[in-house]
Design a protein around this motif. Structure first.
Motif, PDB file in Angstrom:
ATOM      1  N   LYS A  68       6.155 -68.596  30.074  1.00  0.00           N
ATOM      2  CA  LYS A  68       5.937 -68.282  28.752  1.00  0.00           C
ATOM      3  C   LYS A  68       4.872 -69.112  28.359  1.00  0.00           C
ATOM      4  O   LYS A  68       4.406 -69.005  27.057  1.00  0.00           O
ATOM      5  CB  LYS A  68       7.234 -68.661  27.878  1.00  0.00           C
ATOM      6  CG  LYS A  68       7.847 -70.088  28.029  1.00  0.00           C
ATOM      7  CD  LYS A  68       8.970 -70.148  27.243  1.00  0.00           C
ATOM      8  CE  LYS A  68       9.517 -71.774  27.348  1.00  0.00           C
ATOM      9  NZ  LYS A  68      10.983 -71.803  26.480  1.00  0.00           N
ATOM     10  N   ALA A  69       4.313 -70.263  29.052  1.00  0.00           N
ATOM     11  CA  ALA A  69       3.261 -71.065  28.374  1.00  0.00           C
ATOM     12  C   ALA A  69       1.965 -70.802  29.272  1.00  0.00           C
ATOM     13  O   ALA A  69       1.567 -71.853  29.835  1.00  0.00           O
ATOM     14  CB  ALA A  69       3.572 -72.643  28.679  1.00  0.00           C
ATOM     15  N   ALA A  70       1.906 -69.969  29.912  1.00  0.00           N
ATOM     16  CA  ALA A  70       0.917 -69.713  30.756  1.00  0.00           C
ATOM     17  C   ALA A  70      -0.453 -69.776  30.328  1.00  0.00           C
ATOM     18  O   ALA A  70      -1.328 -70.450  31.082  1.00  0.00           O
ATOM     19  CB  ALA A  70       1.042 -68.486  31.607  1.00  0.00           C
ATOM     20  N   ASP A  71      -0.692 -69.487  29.028  1.00  0.00           N
ATOM     21  CA  ASP A  71      -1.801 -69.581  28.536  1.00  0.00           C
ATOM     22  C   ASP A  71      -2.301 -71.094  28.264  1.00  0.00           C
ATOM     23  O   ASP A  71      -3.427 -71.597  27.872  1.00  0.00           O
ATOM     24  CB  ASP A  71      -2.101 -68.696  27.269  1.00  0.00           C
ATOM     25  CG  ASP A  71      -0.629 -69.094  26.282  1.00  0.00           C
ATOM     26  OD1 ASP A  71       0.046 -69.772  26.664  1.00  0.00           O
ATOM     27  OD2 ASP A  71      -0.743 -68.308  25.008  1.00  0.00           O
ATOM     28  N   THR A  72      -1.219 -72.238  27.970  1.00  0.00           N
ATOM     29  CA  THR A  72      -1.272 -73.354  27.728  1.00  0.00           C
ATOM     30  C   THR A  72      -1.563 -74.228  29.413  1.00  0.00           C
ATOM     31  O   THR A  72      -2.435 -74.891  29.074  1.00  0.00           O
ATOM     32  CB  THR A  72      -0.025 -73.795  27.102  1.00  0.00           C
ATOM     33  OG1 THR A  72       0.024 -73.200  26.223  1.00  0.00           O
ATOM     34  CG2 THR A  72      -0.321 -75.480  26.908  1.00  0.00           C
ATOM     35  N   HIS A  73      -0.981 -73.492  30.311  1.00  0.00           N
ATOM     36  CA  HIS A  73      -0.967 -74.140  31.439  1.00  0.00           C
ATOM     37  C   HIS A  73      -2.171 -74.017  32.067  1.00  0.00           C
ATOM     38  O   HIS A  73      -2.744 -74.930  32.966  1.00  0.00           O
ATOM     39  CB  HIS A  73       0.139 -73.896  32.292  1.00  0.00           C
ATOM     40  CG  HIS A  73       1.570 -74.165  32.286  1.00  0.00           C
ATOM     41  ND1 HIS A  73       2.560 -73.428  32.105  1.00  0.00           N
ATOM     42  CD2 HIS A  73       2.058 -75.185  31.542  1.00  0.00           C
ATOM     43  CE1 HIS A  73       3.589 -74.280  31.851  1.00  0.00           C
ATOM     44  NE2 HIS A  73       3.321 -75.290  31.443  1.00  0.00           N
TER      45      HIS A  73
END
Length: 230
Positions: A68-73
């Motif tokens: 759910k935080a792929a765009d942050t990771h």
């Protein structure tokens, strides 16, 4: 006057037959090596995908595709918005999904951007979805209860136990695999029986959640989907 007749001697014929035999043997051996190489490629596909999952989890404490935080990771990664709930530990969507915003489809973008696998990271790329040695689709999805089973228990005494459905948290599938390769693959990676164990051979019409019947009679020249639980 008598004409002298010419022809092949027995020795010459024997030499020719030996040469033909060697050529045929070389062709057959070459084909055997090609077939073995294909099976090794199929096996490598199945073995690599768990490594992608574990590697991603180790880096980001999340499941690729479901992150759910792929765009942050990872710069450039996309978070799934179709057919599921990112972050719930489930890779939702069909293993052969073509929906660019679905978790099963985005699995490949996440592992590639994380440096775990090679291939295009743009979901619009025509070659984005991976292919096996026969050109068939490869994919992953979460397992389902009752998913990819075998024949039901036989009625009447003595009862024959039903083969349990394919278990596991995740299921990797690869399509378009000829029966002769599917059987060899099952022998290499599982129990050698195409409708039991952690690897099952399924008809090419299979889709996720359809309660597919694993194939016990696999034909060498027919294409199948091979699925393995993780």
């Amino acid at each position: 006057m008598r004409r002298q007749q010419s022809g092949f001697t027995l020795v010459e014929i024997a030499i020719v037959l030996v040469i033909i035999g060697l050529l045929l043997g070389g062709v057959l051996k070459g084909q055997e090596l090609i077939n073995s190489a294909k099976v090794k490629n199929f096996a490598t596909d199945f073995r690599n995908i768990p490594l992608f999952i574990y590697g991603y989890q180790d880096k980001y404490r999340a499941i690729p595709g479901d992150d759910k935080a792929a765009d942050t990771h990872i710069t450039g990664a996309t978070v799934a918005t179709t057919g599921g709930t990112p972050g719930n530990g489930v890779i939702e969507g069909n293993w052969n999904s073509t929906t660019a915003t679905e978790e099963a489809y985005l699995f490949w973008q996440h592992v590639r951007l994380a440096g775990l696998a090679a291939g295009p990271t743009s979901t619009a790329d025509a070659t984005y979805l991976p292919r096996n040695a026969e050109g068939g689709a490869i994919g992953i999805e979460s397992g389902l209860s009752g998913y990819i089973g075998a024949t039901a228990a036989a009625a009447g005494p003595p009862a024959v136990a039903a083969t349990p459905p394919l278990g596991g948290s995740y299921v990797v599938c690869s399509s378009g695999i000829l029966g002769k390769f599917a059987k060899q693959l099952d022998t290499t990676m599982d129990d050698g029986v195409t409708n039991t164990g952690s690897m099952r051979v399924v008809a090419m019409t299979h889709t996720r959640g359809a309660g597919a019947l694993a194939q016990s009679a696999v034909l060498d020249d027919q294409s199948y989907i091979v699925c393995m639980s993780l």
